[in-house]
Design an enzyme around this catalytic site. Structure first.
Site, PDB file in Angstrom:
ATOM      1  N   LYS A  38     -30.755 -34.809  -9.894  1.00  0.00           N
ATOM      2  CA  LYS A  38     -29.637 -35.364 -10.677  1.00  0.00           C
ATOM      3  C   LYS A  38     -28.381 -35.439  -9.812  1.00  0.00           C
ATOM      4  CE  LYS A  38     -28.788 -30.707 -12.476  1.00  0.00           C
ATOM      5  NZ  LYS A  38     -29.111 -29.787 -13.574  1.00  0.00           N
ATOM      6  N   ARG A 136     -27.039 -24.366 -25.267  1.00  0.00           N
ATOM      7  CA  ARG A 136     -26.476 -25.612 -24.762  1.00  0.00           C
ATOM      8  C   ARG A 136     -27.247 -26.788 -25.332  1.00  0.00           C
ATOM      9  NH1 ARG A 136     -26.246 -26.688 -18.288  1.00  0.00           N
ATOM     10  NH2 ARG A 136     -28.453 -27.143 -18.609  1.00  0.00           N
ATOM     11  N   TYR A 264       2.956 -34.660   1.427  1.00  0.00           N
ATOM     12  CA  TYR A 264       3.590 -34.952   0.137  1.00  0.00           C
ATOM     13  C   TYR A 264       4.287 -33.731  -0.450  1.00  0.00           C
ATOM     14  CZ  TYR A 264       1.195 -39.467  -0.242  1.00  0.00           C
ATOM     15  OH  TYR A 264       0.757 -40.744  -0.053  1.00  0.00           O
ATOM     16  N   MET A 313      -4.821 -38.177  -1.221  1.00  0.00           N
ATOM     17  CA  MET A 313      -6.000 -38.887  -1.728  1.00  0.00           C
ATOM     18  C   MET A 313      -6.988 -39.186  -0.594  1.00  0.00           C
ATOM     19  SD  MET A 313      -6.406 -42.503  -3.752  1.00  0.00           S
ATOM     20  CE  MET A 313      -5.286 -42.091  -5.056  1.00  0.00           C
TER      21      MET A 313
HETATM   22  C1  LIG Z   1     -29.789 -28.630 -13.043  1.00  0.00           C
HETATM   23  C2  LIG Z   1     -30.933 -27.986 -13.729  1.00  0.00           C
HETATM   24  C3  LIG Z   1     -31.912 -27.282 -13.006  1.00  0.00           C
HETATM   25  C4  LIG Z   1     -31.806 -26.997 -11.525  1.00  0.00           C
HETATM   26  O1  LIG Z   1     -31.082 -25.803 -11.316  1.00  0.00           O
HETATM   27  P1  LIG Z   1     -30.873 -25.183  -9.851  1.00  0.00           P
HETATM   28  O2  LIG Z   1     -30.109 -23.941 -10.092  1.00  0.00           O
HETATM   29  O3  LIG Z   1     -30.063 -26.204  -9.103  1.00  0.00           O
HETATM   30  O4  LIG Z   1     -32.200 -24.983  -9.252  1.00  0.00           O
HETATM   31  C5  LIG Z   1     -33.029 -26.832 -13.695  1.00  0.00           C
HETATM   32  N1  LIG Z   1     -33.145 -27.025 -15.028  1.00  0.00           N
HETATM   33  C6  LIG Z   1     -32.208 -27.648 -15.761  1.00  0.00           C
HETATM   34  C7  LIG Z   1     -32.394 -27.791 -17.231  1.00  0.00           C
HETATM   35  C8  LIG Z   1     -31.055 -28.135 -15.148  1.00  0.00           C
HETATM   36  O5  LIG Z   1     -30.115 -28.743 -15.881  1.00  0.00           O
END
Ligand SMILES: *Cc1c(COP(=O)(O)O)cnc(C)c1O
Length: 369
Positions: A38, A136, A264, A313
């Site tokens: 992701k 969650r 800045y 930036m």
């Molecule tokens: C992001 C995520 C993971 C991966 O977690 P890591 O700590 O990066 O290995 C696994 N399961 C879910 C549900 C996640 O959202």
């Protein structure tokens, strides 16, 4: 490795392979890796990472959102992809791209079943996520009867896997809580196995869970940060290799006299004659303003150069008074020696945040070492 001639994020596929094999070597027999790619592969380059992992034989991919899965499919990735957090508005692209949605509530389950039936699907694979304490996303154990009847009444979908997610797998002080979560997951999955005539696969561990709770490897583990080279503690990280290195160069060197100000808001005033280097990297590239004014630092020719004044930036300025360097020299922001974990600790955050913050403006360069 060639020296940087602009700001680049170097992605080392050899390091990725090392991490993949190391993690696989830690797994119980028959447990496989679902690689979490992701957020552009934790800020690296999702398609390149996924294709490399696919070549290494990874079992599954997970992304957070449907669009991330579409990117992978368009990049030619063929391995199954779990979408952890789908929304009804994306059901079309989920189906069109053979993505497998996580079902986390009765509402989304009903909506997806209706959608899949409307599209004449048979046994479309979905994954059930249960909440065991993170609070969650996920079904409650009390939803089981409703879930069973939803699946009994539809041939449009099939439960491909059952999973949960730990709240504090990296924190050994929370071991009792984690064991409680693992027990809850074991109970839920037992009940499901009793009722179904087929066996969905089970997975509940992220990277720190893999290393801290080997008793719960089940059929698969969802590994993200570990593949990118970080293990949530120094001992774990020492076995892994950081995949990305953020590099830049010195654009210009200035000499400031006592009393001169820098950047800045004139946030920095020279207390003596100093030298500064201006680097082509700023908050639009992912270096938060919180790193300014001496909080963060970079490495130039092996020496620490603190960020001076406010982060702009598109640029930062660093102090180089005692560093032997010249315009055009390479600068390492983080990588194998000074890691993303070290860098992020300066502002009390975690490697995940700085890695995923590196913006798309930074050129990605693929290497093998
Ligand atoms: C992001 C995520 C993971 C991966 O977690 P890591 O700590 O990066 O290995 C696994 N399961 C879910 C549900 C996640 O959202």
């Amino acid at each position: 490795m060639p020296k940087a001639t602009q700001t680049i994020l170097e992605i080392d596929l050899t390091a990725l392979g090392h991490n993949y094999h190391y993690i696989q070597s830690q797994l119980k027999e028959n447990s496989r890796i679902m690689a979490v790619v992701k957020a552009f592969g934790y800020g690296s380059q999702d398609i390149v990472i996924a294709k490399e992992l696919e070549a290494l034989g990874v079992a599954y991919f997970a992304v957070a959102y449907a669009q991330e899965g579409v990117r992978l499919r368009q990049g030619g990735v063929q391995t199954p992809i779990l979408v952890l957090h789908p929304q009804a508005v994306n059901f079309d692209i989920i189906l069109d791209n053979c993505l497998e949605p996580c079902m986390y509530s009765l509402k989304i389950l009903e909506e997806f079943i209706a959608f899949a039936e409307g599209k004449k699907q048979k046994k479309y694979p979905v994954h059930l996520k249960f909440n065991t304490g993170l609070n969650r996303l996920g079904f409650a154990k009390g939803n089981l009867q409703d879930i069973f009847s939803a699946f009994a009444n539809s041939t449009g979908v099939k439960i491909c896997s059952v999973f949960s997610h730990l709240a504090a797998s990296e924190d050994l002080k929370e071991r009792a809580f984690t064991l409680h979560q693992l027990d809850a997951f074991a109970e839920i999955s037992q009940e499901i196995k009793k009722v179904l005539k087929y066996t969905p696969f089970l997975h509940t561990l992220n990277t720190s869970g893999i290393l801290n709770y080997p008793q719960a490897h089940y059929d698969m583990v969802r590994c993200g940060i570990g593949l990118y080279g970080y293990g949530n503690d120094a001992q774990q990280s020492s076995k892994l290799r950081p995949v990305v290195t953020l590099k830049t160069i010195i654009s210009q060197i200035h000499t400031l006299e006592k009393g001169d100000t820098l950047g800045y808001n004139r946030a920095f005033t020279a207390q003596k004659k100093i030298k500064t280097a201006t680097l082509p990297l700023g908050h639009a590239d992912g270096i938060s303003r919180a790193y300014g004014n001496g909080v963060g630092w970079v490495q130039i020719n092996g020496q620490k150069a603190p960020i001076c004044g406010n982060v702009c930036m598109d640029m930062i300025m660093v102090e180089i008074t005692d560093i032997d360097c010249k315009e055009g020299d390479q600068v390492i922001v983080f990588g194998e020696q000074a890691t993303a974990e070290d860098f992020s600790q300066a502002i009390d955050t975690i490697s995940y945040e700085i890695l995923t913050a590196i913006s798309q403006r930074v050129k990605r360069v693929i290497i093998r070492t």
